[in-house]
Design a protein around this motif. Sequence first.
Motif, PDB file in Angstrom:
ATOM      1  N   LYS A 157       0.691  -1.352  -0.049  1.00 17.23           N
ATOM      2  CA  LYS A 157       0.062   0.049  -0.004  1.00 17.23           C
ATOM      3  C   LYS A 157       0.852   1.093  -0.094  1.00 17.23           C
ATOM      4  O   LYS A 157       0.235   2.202  -0.577  1.00 17.23           O
ATOM      5  N   GLU A 158       1.819   1.074   0.638  1.00 21.83           N
ATOM      6  CA  GLU A 158       2.913   2.251   0.724  1.00 21.83           C
ATOM      7  C   GLU A 158       3.620   2.380  -0.843  1.00 21.83           C
ATOM      8  O   GLU A 158       3.480   3.635  -1.407  1.00 21.83           O
ATOM      9  N   CYS A 159       3.623   1.418  -1.600  1.00 23.16           N
ATOM     10  CA  CYS A 159       4.143   1.426  -2.899  1.00 23.16           C
ATOM     11  C   CYS A 159       2.958   2.160  -3.721  1.00 23.16           C
ATOM     12  O   CYS A 159       3.506   3.098  -4.540  1.00 23.16           O
ATOM     13  N   TRP A 160       1.952   1.861  -3.418  1.00 18.01           N
ATOM     14  CA  TRP A 160       0.776   2.660  -4.206  1.00 18.01           C
ATOM     15  C   TRP A 160       0.734   3.901  -3.934  1.00 18.01           C
ATOM     16  O   TRP A 160       0.600   4.802  -4.938  1.00 18.01           O
ATOM     17  N   GLY A 161       0.889   4.271  -2.758  1.00 12.44           N
ATOM     18  CA  GLY A 161       0.998   5.805  -2.050  1.00 12.44           C
ATOM     19  C   GLY A 161       2.034   6.478  -2.732  1.00 12.44           C
ATOM     20  O   GLY A 161       1.835   7.532  -3.305  1.00 12.44           O
ATOM     21  N   ASN A 162       3.084   6.053  -2.634  1.00 15.29           N
ATOM     22  CA  ASN A 162       4.464   6.432  -3.450  1.00 15.29           C
ATOM     23  C   ASN A 162       4.015   6.917  -4.860  1.00 15.29           C
ATOM     24  O   ASN A 162       4.401   8.010  -5.314  1.00 15.29           O
TER      25      ASN A 162
ATOM     26  N   ARG B 166      -3.816   3.861   3.179  1.00 18.45           N
ATOM     27  CA  ARG B 166      -3.922   2.656   3.569  1.00 18.45           C
ATOM     28  C   ARG B 166      -5.298   1.901   2.776  1.00 18.45           C
ATOM     29  O   ARG B 166      -5.222   1.082   2.343  1.00 18.45           O
ATOM     30  N   ASN B 167      -5.974   2.882   2.644  1.00 17.87           N
ATOM     31  CA  ASN B 167      -7.570   2.809   2.102  1.00 17.87           C
ATOM     32  C   ASN B 167      -7.692   3.311   0.604  1.00 17.87           C
ATOM     33  O   ASN B 167      -8.456   3.007   0.114  1.00 17.87           O
ATOM     34  N   LYS B 168      -6.041   3.659   0.013  1.00 17.63           N
ATOM     35  CA  LYS B 168      -6.186   3.886  -1.417  1.00 17.63           C
ATOM     36  C   LYS B 168      -7.284   5.164  -1.870  1.00 17.63           C
ATOM     37  O   LYS B 168      -8.063   4.791  -2.794  1.00 17.63           O
ATOM     38  N   SER B 169      -7.395   6.012  -0.850  1.00 13.80           N
ATOM     39  CA  SER B 169      -8.277   7.009  -1.007  1.00 13.80           C
ATOM     40  C   SER B 169      -8.028   8.183  -1.920  1.00 13.80           C
ATOM     41  O   SER B 169      -6.781   8.625  -2.196  1.00 13.80           O
ATOM     42  N   TRP B 170      -8.993   8.615  -2.662  1.00 16.32           N
ATOM     43  CA  TRP B 170      -8.823   9.789  -3.639  1.00 16.32           C
ATOM     44  C   TRP B 170      -9.362  11.072  -3.207  1.00 16.32           C
ATOM     45  O   TRP B 170      -9.382  11.894  -4.147  1.00 16.32           O
ATOM     46  N   LYS B 171      -9.632  11.224  -1.816  1.00 11.87           N
ATOM     47  CA  LYS B 171     -10.137  12.276  -1.382  1.00 11.87           C
ATOM     48  C   LYS B 171      -9.242  13.889  -1.577  1.00 11.87           C
ATOM     49  O   LYS B 171      -9.954  14.699  -2.128  1.00 11.87           O
ATOM     50  N   CYS B 172      -8.152  13.558  -1.524  1.00 10.92           N
ATOM     51  CA  CYS B 172      -7.146  14.674  -1.477  1.00 10.92           C
ATOM     52  C   CYS B 172      -7.033  15.109  -2.934  1.00 10.92           C
ATOM     53  O   CYS B 172      -7.094  16.249  -3.418  1.00 10.92           O
ATOM     54  N   ALA B 173      -6.791  14.131  -3.933  1.00 12.47           N
ATOM     55  CA  ALA B 173      -6.904  14.349  -5.423  1.00 12.47           C
ATOM     56  C   ALA B 173      -8.168  14.893  -6.020  1.00 12.47           C
ATOM     57  O   ALA B 173      -8.135  15.775  -6.672  1.00 12.47           O
ATOM     58  N   LYS B 174      -9.101  14.587  -5.392  1.00 13.94           N
ATOM     59  CA  LYS B 174     -10.561  14.967  -5.989  1.00 13.94           C
ATOM     60  C   LYS B 174     -10.487  16.317  -5.235  1.00 13.94           C
ATOM     61  O   LYS B 174     -11.089  17.444  -6.253  1.00 13.94           O
ATOM     62  N   ASP B 175     -10.285  16.635  -4.020  1.00 15.48           N
ATOM     63  CA  ASP B 175     -10.368  17.919  -3.637  1.00 15.48           C
ATOM     64  C   ASP B 175      -9.416  19.191  -4.592  1.00 15.48           C
ATOM     65  O   ASP B 175      -9.887  20.167  -4.314  1.00 15.48           O
ATOM     66  N   MET B 176      -8.225  18.600  -4.721  1.00  7.97           N
ATOM     67  CA  MET B 176      -7.319  19.379  -5.633  1.00  7.97           C
ATOM     68  C   MET B 176      -7.588  19.442  -7.180  1.00  7.97           C
ATOM     69  O   MET B 176      -6.810  19.962  -8.083  1.00  7.97           O
TER      70      MET B 176
ATOM     71  N   LEU C 105      -2.729   8.394   7.859  1.00  9.37           N
ATOM     72  CA  LEU C 105      -2.220   7.452   7.182  1.00  9.37           C
ATOM     73  C   LEU C 105      -3.306   6.381   6.319  1.00  9.37           C
ATOM     74  O   LEU C 105      -2.950   5.555   5.618  1.00  9.37           O
ATOM     75  N   LYS C 106      -4.377   6.696   7.072  1.00  5.42           N
ATOM     76  CA  LYS C 106      -5.538   5.592   6.627  1.00  5.42           C
ATOM     77  C   LYS C 106      -5.979   6.171   4.974  1.00  5.42           C
ATOM     78  O   LYS C 106      -6.482   5.323   4.313  1.00  5.42           O
ATOM     79  N   LEU C 107      -5.615   7.373   4.780  1.00  6.46           N
ATOM     80  CA  LEU C 107      -5.875   7.587   3.324  1.00  6.46           C
ATOM     81  C   LEU C 107      -5.312   6.853   2.388  1.00  6.46           C
ATOM     82  O   LEU C 107      -5.683   6.391   1.278  1.00  6.46           O
TER      83      LEU C 107
END
Length: 202
Positions: A83-88, A119-129, A115-117
Motif C-alpha cells: 500500500k505504501e508503494c501505491w501511495g508513493n 492504506r485505504n487508497k483514498s482519492w479524497k485529496c486528489a479530488k479536492d485538488m 495514513l488511513k488515506l
Amino acid sequence: MKILCIALLFLRYLQCSGNRCADTTKPLKMTVLYETLCKDSQKFITDFWPVFQKYHRCIDLTLVPHGNSQRVGNGFKCQHGRKECWGNRMQNCALHSNLSQLEQMQFVKCEMKSLKLVRNKSWKCAKDMHIKNGVQKCLRVNGNKYQTEAAEITDQYGFSEIPAIIFNGEYDESIQRSTRANVHRTLCNVLKTTKHLLPGDC
C-alpha cells in the motif's frame, strides 16, 4: 514619524512572511525524501506545512516519495508494504501534475494528515485538488516511470533516516537532526545564511 514607524513595521512583516524572497533569483533548493506510510514522514510534513506557507517564496521545493523502497525486478518493494508503494506512486503522479509547489505541499499535507488515506487508497485529496482524473491516468501510464525517477533522486544521497532533508543538494547530518527537531528555527537560520532573510527575521 509615526507614519514612518508604521511603514517600517509593515515592511518587516512582509519580510518575515517570506515576501522578501519574491525577487530572489536563486531560491534555496530544498529536497524532502519521504515515505507515504511512515509516521516520521507524517510528522515532518505536518510540522513543515505552516513553515512552507510562510517561506515558500524563498524555496525551490522538491518532494520525493520513495525513501527506503528497494527495486525488485521491474517494480519496487516498499518498507511499509504494497500500500505504501501505491501511495508513493500516486503521490509521485500528483507531484508531476500541474500543481504549483505550494499546491503540491498542500496536497501532500492532505494525504499525510491520516495514513488511513493511503492504506485505504483514498482519492479524497486528489479530488479536492481537482487532479483525480489526471493522477489516475498517470498511475496507469507513468506510475512506475516516475517512481524510478524518484528512486534515482533518492539514491544520490547518503542519508541515515527518513524523512531526509537536503539543502542545495547537500545532505548534512547535523542540519538533518536540527531540521527534524525544529523545522521552523532551522529553516529560518538556513535562509538567513543564504541571505534570503535578514538577520532579525527569525
